[in-house]
Design an enzyme around this catalytic site. Structure first.
Site, PDB file in Angstrom:
ATOM      1  N   ARG A 259      -9.562   4.186   2.096  1.00  0.00           N
ATOM      2  CA  ARG A 259      -9.011   4.998   3.176  1.00  0.00           C
ATOM      3  C   ARG A 259     -10.168   5.408   4.088  1.00  0.00           C
ATOM      4  O   ARG A 259     -11.279   5.684   3.617  1.00  0.00           O
ATOM      5  CB  ARG A 259      -8.327   6.258   2.640  1.00  0.00           C
ATOM      6  N   GLU A 288      -7.354   6.542  12.175  1.00  0.00           N
ATOM      7  CA  GLU A 288      -6.506   5.383  12.502  1.00  0.00           C
ATOM      8  C   GLU A 288      -5.382   5.773  13.439  1.00  0.00           C
ATOM      9  O   GLU A 288      -4.798   6.835  13.243  1.00  0.00           O
ATOM     10  CB  GLU A 288      -5.919   4.798  11.203  1.00  0.00           C
ATOM     11  N   HIS A 306      -6.499  -2.476   9.149  1.00  0.00           N
ATOM     12  CA  HIS A 306      -5.787  -2.091   7.912  1.00  0.00           C
ATOM     13  C   HIS A 306      -4.828  -3.211   7.455  1.00  0.00           C
ATOM     14  O   HIS A 306      -3.621  -2.988   7.321  1.00  0.00           O
ATOM     15  CB  HIS A 306      -5.013  -0.774   8.131  1.00  0.00           C
TER      16      HIS A 306
HETATM   17  N1  NAI Z   1      -6.708  -1.027   2.802  1.00  0.00           N
HETATM   18  C1  NAI Z   1      -5.538  -1.252   2.246  1.00  0.00           C
HETATM   19  O1  NAI Z   1      -4.664  -1.921   2.802  1.00  0.00           O
HETATM   20  C2  NAI Z   1      -5.255  -0.711   0.889  1.00  0.00           C
HETATM   21  C3  NAI Z   1      -5.868   0.432   0.453  1.00  0.00           C
HETATM   22  N2  NAI Z   1      -5.601   0.934  -0.780  1.00  0.00           N
HETATM   23  C4  NAI Z   1      -6.325   2.145  -1.213  1.00  0.00           C
HETATM   24  O2  NAI Z   1      -6.998   1.836  -2.425  1.00  0.00           O
HETATM   25  C5  NAI Z   1      -6.851   2.925  -3.317  1.00  0.00           C
HETATM   26  C6  NAI Z   1      -7.036   2.461  -4.741  1.00  0.00           C
HETATM   27  O3  NAI Z   1      -5.933   1.681  -5.170  1.00  0.00           O
HETATM   28  P1  NAI Z   1      -5.800   1.209  -6.711  1.00  0.00           P
HETATM   29  O4  NAI Z   1      -7.043   0.514  -7.124  1.00  0.00           O
HETATM   30  O5  NAI Z   1      -4.511   0.537  -6.859  1.00  0.00           O
HETATM   31  O6  NAI Z   1      -5.756   2.643  -7.425  1.00  0.00           O
HETATM   32  P2  NAI Z   1      -6.320   3.059  -8.840  1.00  0.00           P
HETATM   33  O7  NAI Z   1      -5.709   4.404  -9.112  1.00  0.00           O
HETATM   34  O8  NAI Z   1      -6.138   1.976  -9.832  1.00  0.00           O
HETATM   35  O9  NAI Z   1      -7.899   3.227  -8.586  1.00  0.00           O
HETATM   36  C7  NAI Z   1      -8.474   4.329  -7.968  1.00  0.00           C
HETATM   37  C8  NAI Z   1      -9.721   4.689  -8.741  1.00  0.00           C
HETATM   38  O10 NAI Z   1     -10.404   5.727  -8.028  1.00  0.00           O
HETATM   39  C9  NAI Z   1     -11.024   6.511  -9.023  1.00  0.00           C
HETATM   40  N3  NAI Z   1     -11.468   7.798  -8.477  1.00  0.00           N
HETATM   41  C10 NAI Z   1     -10.734   8.890  -8.216  1.00  0.00           C
HETATM   42  N4  NAI Z   1     -11.536   9.874  -7.734  1.00  0.00           N
HETATM   43  C11 NAI Z   1     -12.796   9.357  -7.702  1.00  0.00           C
HETATM   44  C12 NAI Z   1     -14.051   9.881  -7.327  1.00  0.00           C
HETATM   45  N5  NAI Z   1     -14.189  11.138  -6.879  1.00  0.00           N
HETATM   46  N6  NAI Z   1     -15.124   9.073  -7.398  1.00  0.00           N
HETATM   47  C13 NAI Z   1     -14.999   7.795  -7.851  1.00  0.00           C
HETATM   48  N7  NAI Z   1     -13.832   7.248  -8.233  1.00  0.00           N
HETATM   49  C14 NAI Z   1     -12.751   8.038  -8.164  1.00  0.00           C
HETATM   50  C15 NAI Z   1      -9.951   6.645 -10.097  1.00  0.00           C
HETATM   51  O11 NAI Z   1     -10.474   7.124 -11.326  1.00  0.00           O
HETATM   52  C16 NAI Z   1      -9.421   5.234 -10.153  1.00  0.00           C
HETATM   53  O12 NAI Z   1     -10.090   4.451 -11.117  1.00  0.00           O
HETATM   54  C17 NAI Z   1      -5.449   3.482  -2.985  1.00  0.00           C
HETATM   55  O13 NAI Z   1      -5.319   4.838  -3.373  1.00  0.00           O
HETATM   56  C18 NAI Z   1      -5.366   3.297  -1.493  1.00  0.00           C
HETATM   57  O14 NAI Z   1      -5.803   4.463  -0.825  1.00  0.00           O
HETATM   58  C19 NAI Z   1      -4.725   0.322  -1.618  1.00  0.00           C
HETATM   59  C20 NAI Z   1      -4.087  -0.822  -1.229  1.00  0.00           C
HETATM   60  C21 NAI Z   1      -4.273  -1.426   0.061  1.00  0.00           C
HETATM   61  O1  3PY Z   2      -0.851   0.564  -0.326  1.00  0.00           O
HETATM   62  C1  3PY Z   2      -1.729   1.118   0.361  1.00  0.00           C
HETATM   63  O2  3PY Z   2      -2.271   2.167  -0.025  1.00  0.00           O
HETATM   64  C2  3PY Z   2      -2.092   0.533   1.633  1.00  0.00           C
HETATM   65  O3  3PY Z   2      -3.047   0.922   2.246  1.00  0.00           O
HETATM   66  C3  3PY Z   2      -1.238  -0.568   2.121  1.00  0.00           C
HETATM   67  O4  3PY Z   2      -1.935  -1.472   2.854  1.00  0.00           O
END
Ligand code: NAI
Ligand code: 3PY
Length: 370
Positions: A259, A288, A306
């Site tokens: 993000r 954004e 994004h």
């Molecule tokens: N650019 C895009 O289109 C996308 C962005 N995302 C973003 O990616 C993020 C992660 O997605 P997933 O891997 O599926 O989630 P996830 O929950 O599997 O991984 C997130 C990780 O962040 C860690 N975390 C939390 N607070 C932290 C901190 N202070 N320091 C270090 N690590 C910390 C958690 O312990 C967890 O392992 C989502 O929350 C979303 O915001 C997700 C999908 C697409």
């Molecule tokens: O699933 C999310 O968090 C996204 O950013 C989608 O692209």
């Protein structure tokens, strides 16, 4: 009759043919205006609405959950895995379930992070611009020299589903060593890197290694490439700031597909200006859809809008999980407790009679399966 509002048009799989006699009416918003305001959504909800599928660009707080509750609604799902745009406590106060779409974005998002890493490290966008501008006069030893990844160290901040998938790609693809920082131990990642290192050694190649860092600073100082994959919350807001950028190697690559606000983008612009060998690949931005002043003019920044989850398979999967999160709640079905969401994506077998992922399931005392 149940009404569900969907705030973006997409191919929607049938969720009403699941054996129940109730009939769903689905309104898919096909307004040419793609980003809806809170007022737009309140008027779409109207005075009768059972559930909504919304987008990460929308501010789902007390106003919208209050309007949904007033319209008789009790189910909401983000069509995203990240839910920093949702006030989950407000939803819980109104008795509304909040769904998200984990798992189906993991590999697609990690692949885009890998693409940004390569584009930044090997200066692909700069070189493409140069070519199209008709500036290429012939091969030169010094033309667009970038960084070799093989054998270097990739740093992961946030080694969850996506961070781990990205790390594996960089280890398998480029034989990089891994240093990671997360609040929790990434056991699967550690085991994978150890086993892959042993395999390389058995082939007479240099093994790869992993290390769990005790702080983000530790990662930033050591890594040649740093990719950010944490959730956005109070602990990760401006996690990358001026002071931490200063710790990074002068020719490091920084990638953000988590993000925008995880990075202080104003500080990043200053850092990029002062360090022309430092490169970034950004999928997300602090304000954004806007970029901070100056970012768009810097050739050491690769910027995309994004699109990290934008593969057809993933977008259909996100839509399916979001729809099933809402439909299952309306039907009173339990919440799926396994991290494996594949059974919901099977086009032949019927989907499980469950909500794939409800964030406030515990707070709402929803039952779980299997
Ligand atoms: N650019 C895009 O289109 C996308 C962005 N995302 C973003 O990616 C993020 C992660 O997605 P997933 O891997 O599926 O989630 P996830 O929950 O599997 O991984 C997130 C990780 O962040 C860690 N975390 C939390 N607070 C932290 C901190 N202070 N320091 C270090 N690590 C910390 C958690 O312990 C967890 O392992 C989502 O929350 C979303 O915001 C997700 C999908 C697409
Ligand atoms: O699933 C999310 O968090 C996204 O950013 C989608 O692209």
């Amino acid at each position: 009759m149940e009404n569900i509002v969907v705030s973006l048009s997409f191919r929607f799989q049938d969720i009403s043919s699941s054996g129940s006699n109730s009939v769903h009416s689905m309104q898919v918003c096909t307004e040419p205006k793609v980003i809806l305001s809170t007022d737009d959504i309140v008027s779409l909800i109207g005075n009768k609405c059972d559930g909504v599928i919304g987008q990460l660009t929308e501010d789902w707080g007390d106003t919208l959950f209050g309007a949904l509750k007033k319209a008789g609604g009790h189910a909401y799902s983000n069509m995203a895995v990240g839910y920093n745009n949702v006030d989950v406590d407000a939803a819980t106060r109104h008795g509304i379930s909040v769904g998200n779409t984990p798992g189906v974005l993991t590999e697609t998002t990690a692949e885009l992070a890998a693409a940004l890493t390569l584009a930044a490290a090997r200066r692909v966008v700069e070189a493409d611009d140069f070519m199209r501008a008709g500036k290429y006069e012939g091969w030169l030893p010094t033309l667009f020299v970038g960084n070799l990844l093989k054998g270097q160290t990739v740093g992961i901040i946030g080694a969850g589903r996506i961070g781990t998938a990205y790390a594996r790609m960089m280890v398998e693809g480029f034989k990089m060593n891994v240093i990671y920082y997360d609040l929790y131990q990434a056991t699967r990642l550690e085991k994978f890197v150890s086993a892959y290192g042993q395999f390389l050694e058995s082939q007479g190649e240099t093994p790869v290694h992993w290390r769990r860092a005790s702080s983000p600073e530790d990662v930033l100082k050591e890594a040649d490439v740093v990719s950010l994959h944490p959730v956005l919350d109070k602990t990760t807001y401006h996690l990358i700031n001026k002071e931490r950028l200063a710790l990074m190697k002068k020719d490091a690559v920084l990638v953000n597909a988590s993000r925008g606000p995880v990075v202080d983008e104003t500080a990043l612009v200053e850092h990029l200006k002062a360090n022309p060998m430092f490169r970034v690949g950004l999928d997300v931005f602090e304000d954004e859809p806007y970029m901070k002043p100056g970012l768009g003019e810097l050739s050491n920044a690769v910027v995309v809008p994004h699109i990290a989850s934008a593969s057809k398979w993933t977008r259909e999967g996100m839509a399916t999980l979001a729809a099933q999160n809402v439909a299952a709640k309306l039907k009173g079905w339990p919440v799926w407790s396994s991290p494996n969401v594949e059974p919901f994506l099977d086009e032949i077998k019927p989907a499980p009679k469950a909500a794939p992922s409800i964030i406030n399931a515990k707070a709402l005392c929803l039952s779980s399966m299997p």
